[in-house]
Each structure stands twice: as C-alpha cells, then as structure tokens.
Design a protein around this motif. Sequence first.
Motif, PDB file in Angstrom:
ATOM      1  N   VAL A  89      42.804  39.566  49.620  1.00 39.25           N
ATOM      2  CA  VAL A  89      43.480  39.300  48.479  1.00 39.25           C
ATOM      3  C   VAL A  89      44.871  39.894  47.975  1.00 39.25           C
ATOM      4  O   VAL A  89      45.661  39.696  47.245  1.00 39.25           O
ATOM      5  CB  VAL A  89      42.705  39.333  47.264  1.00 39.25           C
ATOM      6  CG1 VAL A  89      41.635  38.474  47.404  1.00 39.25           C
ATOM      7  CG2 VAL A  89      42.131  40.848  47.063  1.00 39.25           C
ATOM      8  N   TYR A 138      43.662  39.633  39.219  1.00 44.60           N
ATOM      9  CA  TYR A 138      43.402  38.331  39.711  1.00 44.60           C
ATOM     10  C   TYR A 138      44.288  37.762  40.647  1.00 44.60           C
ATOM     11  O   TYR A 138      45.658  38.118  40.701  1.00 44.60           O
ATOM     12  CB  TYR A 138      43.299  37.386  38.564  1.00 44.60           C
ATOM     13  CG  TYR A 138      42.076  37.829  37.447  1.00 44.60           C
ATOM     14  CD1 TYR A 138      40.834  37.709  37.963  1.00 44.60           C
ATOM     15  CD2 TYR A 138      42.439  38.206  36.619  1.00 44.60           C
ATOM     16  CE1 TYR A 138      39.776  37.829  37.083  1.00 44.60           C
ATOM     17  CE2 TYR A 138      41.476  38.580  35.386  1.00 44.60           C
ATOM     18  CZ  TYR A 138      40.248  38.215  35.661  1.00 44.60           C
ATOM     19  OH  TYR A 138      39.238  38.834  34.608  1.00 44.60           O
ATOM     20  N   THR A 194      29.922  35.736  44.422  1.00 44.68           N
ATOM     21  CA  THR A 194      30.602  36.381  45.332  1.00 44.68           C
ATOM     22  C   THR A 194      30.244  35.246  46.394  1.00 44.68           C
ATOM     23  O   THR A 194      29.157  34.803  46.874  1.00 44.68           O
ATOM     24  CB  THR A 194      29.661  37.733  45.850  1.00 44.68           C
ATOM     25  OG1 THR A 194      29.879  38.617  44.524  1.00 44.68           O
ATOM     26  CG2 THR A 194      30.367  38.253  46.879  1.00 44.68           C
ATOM     27  N   GLN A 198      34.127  37.847  48.313  1.00 46.89           N
ATOM     28  CA  GLN A 198      35.269  37.637  47.145  1.00 46.89           C
ATOM     29  C   GLN A 198      34.339  37.441  45.996  1.00 46.89           C
ATOM     30  O   GLN A 198      33.475  36.596  46.191  1.00 46.89           O
ATOM     31  CB  GLN A 198      36.445  36.575  47.677  1.00 46.89           C
ATOM     32  CG  GLN A 198      37.302  37.153  48.900  1.00 46.89           C
ATOM     33  CD  GLN A 198      37.960  38.591  48.627  1.00 46.89           C
ATOM     34  OE1 GLN A 198      38.066  39.004  47.704  1.00 46.89           O
ATOM     35  NE2 GLN A 198      38.604  38.719  49.633  1.00 46.89           N
ATOM     36  N   ILE A 200      34.515  35.175  42.872  1.00 48.24           N
ATOM     37  CA  ILE A 200      34.940  34.063  42.239  1.00 48.24           C
ATOM     38  C   ILE A 200      34.615  34.410  40.885  1.00 48.24           C
ATOM     39  O   ILE A 200      33.535  34.310  40.142  1.00 48.24           O
ATOM     40  CB  ILE A 200      33.964  32.942  42.838  1.00 48.24           C
ATOM     41  CG1 ILE A 200      34.333  32.958  44.256  1.00 48.24           C
ATOM     42  CG2 ILE A 200      34.915  31.660  42.081  1.00 48.24           C
ATOM     43  CD1 ILE A 200      35.686  33.210  44.898  1.00 48.24           C
ATOM     44  N   LEU A 214      40.060  34.370  41.816  1.00 50.47           N
ATOM     45  CA  LEU A 214      39.324  35.481  42.540  1.00 50.47           C
ATOM     46  C   LEU A 214      39.887  36.751  41.674  1.00 50.47           C
ATOM     47  O   LEU A 214      40.985  36.972  41.312  1.00 50.47           O
ATOM     48  CB  LEU A 214      39.909  35.455  43.918  1.00 50.47           C
ATOM     49  CG  LEU A 214      40.060  34.443  44.744  1.00 50.47           C
ATOM     50  CD1 LEU A 214      40.608  34.506  46.156  1.00 50.47           C
ATOM     51  CD2 LEU A 214      38.576  33.965  45.089  1.00 50.47           C
ATOM     52  N   LYS A 216      40.168  40.455  42.149  1.00 48.83           N
ATOM     53  CA  LYS A 216      40.471  41.371  43.143  1.00 48.83           C
ATOM     54  C   LYS A 216      39.374  42.592  43.337  1.00 48.83           C
ATOM     55  O   LYS A 216      39.488  43.211  44.482  1.00 48.83           O
ATOM     56  CB  LYS A 216      41.791  42.005  42.979  1.00 48.83           C
ATOM     57  CG  LYS A 216      42.907  40.905  43.052  1.00 48.83           C
ATOM     58  CD  LYS A 216      44.290  41.344  43.053  1.00 48.83           C
ATOM     59  CE  LYS A 216      45.418  40.276  43.302  1.00 48.83           C
ATOM     60  NZ  LYS A 216      46.649  41.097  43.025  1.00 48.83           N
TER      61      LYS A 216
END
Length: 224
Positions: A89, A138, A194, A198, A200, A214, A216
């Motif tokens: 990300v 984010y 997840t 990642q 969510i 997302l 981070k």
Amino acid sequence: MLNNNLQTLMVSMIMAVGVTLSGCDSTKEDAQNPEASAASTSEQSAADTSTQTTPTKTADLDGATAQQGIPVKYEVASWSAAPVDPLTVDALDDIKSTFGKVVSTDENSLDYASNSASKYRFMDTDAPYLDLIDSEKYLELGWYYANPTDSKKEKELSQNHAKKSYMLARQLMGDEGGKLIADMLGGQIIKNKTVGGQKIELAKCEFYSCMLVLNKADAQTDNS
C-alpha cells in the motif's frame, strides 16, 4: 246565457272523450306489440349501463414515464487471472502506474476519515471518474459505477475502471483481492475485514460510486 253554458259543457265533454280514446289506443298498441316495447326498454337499459361502466381514461398529469435501461454486466470471471507483480500500500508510484496517467492532482484533499490527503485523478473532470486518494492512514480507490440508463460510453468506462481496480486489488491482495472486487460489483458491502493481508475499512458499489478503502496499518486479526 243558458245556451252558452250548455255549449261550453258539451265542448268540454267532447275533449275529455277524445283524450280518453287516445290513451286507450296507445295502451292497445303496446299490448298488441309487446316485443317492440321490450326491445325499446332493453336498448335504453343497455345505454344506461354502458354510460355507467365505460371507464374514463385518466391523463398522465405529470407526463413522466419511468426510465428503463440495461444494467451493466461485469464479466469478472473472464478477466485476466494471469500472475501479477505484488504491491504494498506504500508503493504509491507503482499503484498509480496500474491506473494509468495522472490527469490532475489535489494536494489539499481529504481521505475517508476527513484527514489531510492527496487525490490523484486519472480522468478529465467531465468524464466518469477514476481516483486514488492517499493519506497517512488510508489508501482509497474510487471509480464511477454506471447506472442502467447511462450511455454506452459511460458504461464502457465504468467497466474499464472496474477492470483496473480488479488488477490493482490482485496486486495488493492476491486472488482474494480479485474476489473482493467481484463481491463489490455484485452488491456486497464489506467492512472491517482482512483480505489478502490488507485491512479493508470499507468496500462497496452503490449510488454511481465504487469505493475501496484500505487501512495501511498491518492487520493482525480477521474481523469477519
């Protein structure tokens, strides 16, 4: 004087007799022709019934007609499943490269939680949008979600945006990311889950807009 009175009386009697005879003749004619009388009565009754039962067309007061269109089809199963280069990300330049050429940048934008962020636009202002919003916390993907009544061109752009987001999601989350995009396009709303390593924050497509947010921060548990 007496003669005048007698004359008047006789005239009155003659007129009364004439009226009586006329009434008798009319009654006699009806009695002799009952079918004609019944037909006349039936016709009148039918006319009355027709007047009562004939519907009156109601005008469309506002003149509006419901718009109908063909929903956009996203053939996710046919989209490329070839291996992709994984991304994190924080690899912003590589992420932007997947979406294409940046048309404009807004360094004073806001993210999902109203924090300071940078917005990168990949379409002209008057075209169906495709955006990336990057902040300290984010990474957000946003694109236009076409309506059934949109033009063919708008629908095609919406499909192309979804394909790019599908590819980027696979780069960030593997095949699970591709499935996530398919679920979004199918009407599912995903929150606090997840996916492919990642976190969510929110993923949904509705009201002309798709957004994938997302978080981070590294996900430690699956909150599904």
